[in-house]
Design an enzyme around this catalytic site. Structure first.
Site, PDB file in Angstrom:
ATOM      1  N   GLY A  14       0.817  -1.214   0.000  1.00  0.00           N
ATOM      2  CA  GLY A  14       0.000   0.000   0.000  1.00  0.00           C
ATOM      3  C   GLY A  14       0.842   1.251   0.000  1.00  0.00           C
ATOM      4  N   ASN A  32      -5.635   5.465   8.214  1.00  0.00           N
ATOM      5  CA  ASN A  32      -4.925   4.463   9.006  1.00  0.00           C
ATOM      6  C   ASN A  32      -5.226   4.753  10.461  1.00  0.00           C
ATOM      7  OD1 ASN A  32      -2.507   3.289  10.593  1.00  0.00           O
ATOM      8  ND2 ASN A  32      -2.378   2.320   8.550  1.00  0.00           N
ATOM      9  N   ASN A 100      -4.688  -9.371  -3.108  1.00  0.00           N
ATOM     10  CA  ASN A 100      -4.661 -10.665  -3.816  1.00  0.00           C
ATOM     11  C   ASN A 100      -5.966 -11.406  -3.583  1.00  0.00           C
ATOM     12  OD1 ASN A 100      -2.447 -11.194  -5.400  1.00  0.00           O
ATOM     13  ND2 ASN A 100      -1.131 -11.758  -3.682  1.00  0.00           N
ATOM     14  N   SER A 126       1.049  -7.215  -9.575  1.00  0.00           N
ATOM     15  CA  SER A 126       2.181  -8.134  -9.461  1.00  0.00           C
ATOM     16  C   SER A 126       3.503  -7.382  -9.573  1.00  0.00           C
ATOM     17  CB  SER A 126       2.142  -9.206 -10.546  1.00  0.00           C
ATOM     18  OG  SER A 126       3.272 -10.059 -10.426  1.00  0.00           O
ATOM     19  N   LYS A 179      -4.513 -12.614 -12.253  1.00  0.00           N
ATOM     20  CA  LYS A 179      -3.423 -12.540 -11.272  1.00  0.00           C
ATOM     21  C   LYS A 179      -3.237 -13.882 -10.579  1.00  0.00           C
ATOM     22  CE  LYS A 179      -0.382 -10.856  -8.333  1.00  0.00           C
ATOM     23  NZ  LYS A 179      -0.129 -11.895  -7.332  1.00  0.00           N
ATOM     24  N   HIS A 182      -1.460 -16.119 -12.837  1.00  0.00           N
ATOM     25  CA  HIS A 182      -0.053 -15.644 -12.829  1.00  0.00           C
ATOM     26  C   HIS A 182       0.692 -16.289 -11.675  1.00  0.00           C
ATOM     27  CE1 HIS A 182       2.941 -13.005 -10.912  1.00  0.00           C
ATOM     28  NE2 HIS A 182       3.305 -12.673 -12.109  1.00  0.00           N
ATOM     29  N   ASN A 183       0.071 -16.319 -10.504  1.00  0.00           N
ATOM     30  CA  ASN A 183       0.734 -16.886  -9.326  1.00  0.00           C
ATOM     31  C   ASN A 183       0.916 -18.386  -9.428  1.00  0.00           C
ATOM     32  OD1 ASN A 183       0.476 -14.224  -8.379  1.00  0.00           O
ATOM     33  ND2 ASN A 183       0.499 -14.992  -6.283  1.00  0.00           N
ATOM     34  N   GLU A 186       3.830 -18.772 -11.513  1.00  0.00           N
ATOM     35  CA  GLU A 186       4.972 -18.333 -10.687  1.00  0.00           C
ATOM     36  C   GLU A 186       5.464 -19.481  -9.816  1.00  0.00           C
ATOM     37  OE1 GLU A 186       4.358 -14.608  -8.345  1.00  0.00           O
ATOM     38  OE2 GLU A 186       4.710 -15.915  -6.627  1.00  0.00           O
ATOM     39  N   TYR A 187       4.534 -20.208  -9.200  1.00  0.00           N
ATOM     40  CA  TYR A 187       4.922 -21.353  -8.362  1.00  0.00           C
ATOM     41  C   TYR A 187       5.704 -22.375  -9.196  1.00  0.00           C
ATOM     42  CZ  TYR A 187       1.879 -20.420  -4.262  1.00  0.00           C
ATOM     43  OH  TYR A 187       1.274 -19.905  -3.126  1.00  0.00           O
ATOM     44  N   ARG A 281       5.733 -27.727  -2.280  1.00  0.00           N
ATOM     45  CA  ARG A 281       5.833 -26.888  -1.080  1.00  0.00           C
ATOM     46  C   ARG A 281       5.193 -27.626   0.112  1.00  0.00           C
ATOM     47  NH1 ARG A 281       5.045 -20.487  -2.449  1.00  0.00           N
ATOM     48  NH2 ARG A 281       6.053 -20.455  -4.496  1.00  0.00           N
ATOM     49  N   HIS A 444     -21.661 -47.342 -15.042  1.00  0.00           N
ATOM     50  CA  HIS A 444     -21.578 -45.943 -15.490  1.00  0.00           C
ATOM     51  C   HIS A 444     -21.534 -45.821 -17.001  1.00  0.00           C
ATOM     52  CE1 HIS A 444     -21.281 -44.465 -11.441  1.00  0.00           C
ATOM     53  NE2 HIS A 444     -20.306 -45.303 -11.171  1.00  0.00           N
TER      54      HIS A 444
HETATM   55  C1  6PG Z   1       3.402 -10.960  -7.076  1.00  0.00           C
HETATM   56  C2  6PG Z   1       3.512 -12.113  -6.086  1.00  0.00           C
HETATM   57  C3  6PG Z   1       2.745 -11.852  -4.814  1.00  0.00           C
HETATM   58  C4  6PG Z   1       2.600 -13.145  -4.002  1.00  0.00           C
HETATM   59  C5  6PG Z   1       3.570 -13.196  -2.872  1.00  0.00           C
HETATM   60  C6  6PG Z   1       3.331 -14.432  -1.987  1.00  0.00           C
HETATM   61  O1  6PG Z   1       2.878 -11.194  -8.166  1.00  0.00           O
HETATM   62  O2  6PG Z   1       3.869  -9.870  -6.700  1.00  0.00           O
HETATM   63  O3  6PG Z   1       2.926 -13.243  -6.741  1.00  0.00           O
HETATM   64  O4  6PG Z   1       1.461 -11.353  -5.123  1.00  0.00           O
HETATM   65  O5  6PG Z   1       1.361 -13.214  -3.427  1.00  0.00           O
HETATM   66  O6  6PG Z   1       4.825 -13.221  -3.431  1.00  0.00           O
HETATM   67  O7  6PG Z   1       3.208 -15.557  -2.767  1.00  0.00           O
HETATM   68  P1  6PG Z   1       3.063 -17.021  -2.074  1.00  0.00           P
HETATM   69  O8  6PG Z   1       1.748 -17.557  -2.507  1.00  0.00           O
HETATM   70  O9  6PG Z   1       4.253 -17.790  -2.560  1.00  0.00           O
HETATM   71  O10 6PG Z   1       3.120 -16.818  -0.563  1.00  0.00           O
END
Ligand code: 6PG
Length: 463
Positions: A14, A32, A100, A126, A179, A182-183, A186-187, A281, A444
């Site tokens: 933020g 805040n 997220n 991201s 998004k 995307h994650n 990413e994994y 993981r 079936h």
């Molecule tokens: C991004 C990342 C981010 C992600 C964190 C934690 O695109 O900037 O994907 O949004 O949520 O890095 O990811 P984990 O799911 O591995 O904890």
């Protein structure tokens, strides 16, 4: 450009996205609960910031139509703030959820707010802290078009590659859907890099030599942000010791990859590379089920099969890594394609590649190559150019996976990617027996090769 924007959520993401916004000329008015926190960050904004400790005070100090950006943890915290705002805002105001959030929650929030004529925008962001401050990839989901001023601001703060790395998708949850996928990718990319690192460790490469291997990929147009940071991680020392070697081999996650897999199940799309990355993981935290029966323990060095050092080399690993990355990307794109079809969204791949071409965690030279293929392909996922990226590396991947299995080295994502490719590129598969078993014990029914009809066979009657 918007003259001002409301902001709720002054955590790492933020604060940094607010600094990015202020730098582009939009005044930030933040809520805040802690005046101390407000005071602590105000001076970083060079006068383009004011803070309020009461939510109602912030609302009263925003010009209508208000634009309020939420940068708070997904789930209950976001849900509760949106519920509060729903009763404080007026028709025509806009809430932008930059967390997220799970796409189905964003669809729900959009419906709640639409009933009050308040606009909801689900914004996937991201790029982590660095991206938020200097240019994230931004994935926008909305039911209606955004105002020109808001489009201008969000485009201005997005990463440049050199185009604005921002995508606009129809539907309150679509930005967070993109998004989420995307994650998931990413994994898979993180796990594939880790598997290459693991193999080179077994091949007795030093951390510096492994870093040099990853750095060499740039010259082959096979590098990425994740590969680049991995080289830096491998080089970091803590005195005479490599920092990486001091870290426990357990991987955590906030669940974004899990949501991708759950969604792939819902949509009926196969994404084994992404599943294997998430499961790796989970397994890393499973602890010692049996004593170390399959690889070296403290006192015995693993006797590597003679083929290992012939096969596990930089050239083969670069090919295997690319194969796995293409497989995971294709699986992620198939999830998006199905979501687009089911919701009649006509999401196109070029928009996705453009959206992820900079700022995001999976930005890479591979995406540039896929964008070029998409520009000339009739049907990207069926194009031979894309298929060749897998087919051309197949024999090396089979060697790498086979040699690793012979040496008891687990490669969850690379082996899943190989199995996935062998299955989808084969003209046959043994599922006729599955169908027969289901029909035997559950009636079936089956379809015979020469008919579309489903029939039950009396398996106990042998003519
Ligand atoms: C991004 C990342 C981010 C992600 C964190 C934690 O695109 O900037 O994907 O949004 O949520 O890095 O990811 P984990 O799911 O591995 O904890």
């Amino acid at each position: 450009m918007l003259s001002e924007i409301g902001l709720i959520g002054l955590g790492v993401m933020g604060k940094n996205i607010a600094l990015n916004i202020a730098e582009k000329g939009t005044f930030v008015k933040a809520f805040n609960g802690s005046q101390e926190k407000i005071d602590a960050i105000s001076e970083e904004f060079s006068g383009m910031f004011s803070g309020f400790t009461e939510l109602e005070e912030l609302i009263d100090n925003l010009e209508r139509p208000r634009n309020i950006l939420l940068m708070i943890p997904s789930g209950q915290p976001t849900h509760s703030v949106i519920n509060q705002l729903a009763n404080l805002l007026d028709e025509g105001d806009v809430i932008i959820d930059g967390g997220n959030s799970f796409y189905q929650e964003s669809e729900n929030h959009g419906n709640i707010l639409s009933s009050k004529s308040i606009e909801f925008i689900g914004m996937g962001v991201s790029g982590g802290e660095e991206g938020a401050r200097h240019g994230p990839a931004i994935m926008i989901g909305s039911a209606n078009n955004l105002s020109d001023e808001l489009v201008e601001l969000l485009s201005a703060i997005s990463a440049k590659a050199p185009n604005d790395c921002i995508g606009f998708y129809k539907g309150h949850g679509s930005g967070h859907f993109i998004k989420m996928v995307h994650n998931g990718i990413e994994y898979a990319e993180m796990q594939l890099i880790t598997e290459a690192y693991y193999l080179l460790k077994y091949a007795e490469y030093s951390n510096i030599e492994i870093a040099e291997f990853f750095e060499s990929l740039k010259g082959m147009n096979q590098s990425s942000y994740l590969i680049e940071i991995t080289s830096e991680i491998l080089r970091k020392k803590d005195g005479e010791v490599f920092t990486l070697d001091l870290i426990k081999p357990f991987a955590n996650n906030k669940g974004t990859g899990k949501l991708t897999i759950e969604t792939s199940f819902e949509l009926g799309i196969s994404a084994p590379s992404i599943y294997a990355a998430y499961d790796a993981r989970v397994q890393s935290n499973a602890g010692d089920t049996w004593k170390k029966a399959t690889n070296e323990s403290e006192d015995t060095k693993l006797e590597l099969d003679h083929s290992f050092n012939k096969i596990i080399n930089e050239s083969n690993l670069s090919k295997a890594l690319y194969f796995g990355r293409v497989a995971a990307m294709v699986q992620g794109l198939k999830i998006i394609h199905k979501y687009s079809e089911v919701n009649s969204l006509s999401i196109n791949y070029s928009d996705i590649f453009n959206n992820w071409s900079g700022g995001c965690i999976i930005r890479s030279q591979m995406l540039d190559e896929l964008l070029e293929i998409d520009k000339t392909a009739e049907d990207f996922l069926k194009s031979e150019s894309l298929h060749n990226l897998l087919k051309d590396n197949l024999s090396v991947v089979k060697d790498v996976v086979s040699s690793s299995m012979l040496n008891n080295i687990s490669l969850p994502v690379l082996s899943s990617s190989l199995n996935w490719y062998l299955n989808i590129s084969s003209s046959s598969n043994p599922s006729n027996l599955i169908q027969a078993q289901r029909d035997y014990f559950g009636s079936h029914t089956v379809q015979l090769l020469d008919s579309e009809e489903y029939i039950h066979i009396d398996w106990r009657e042998n003519e």
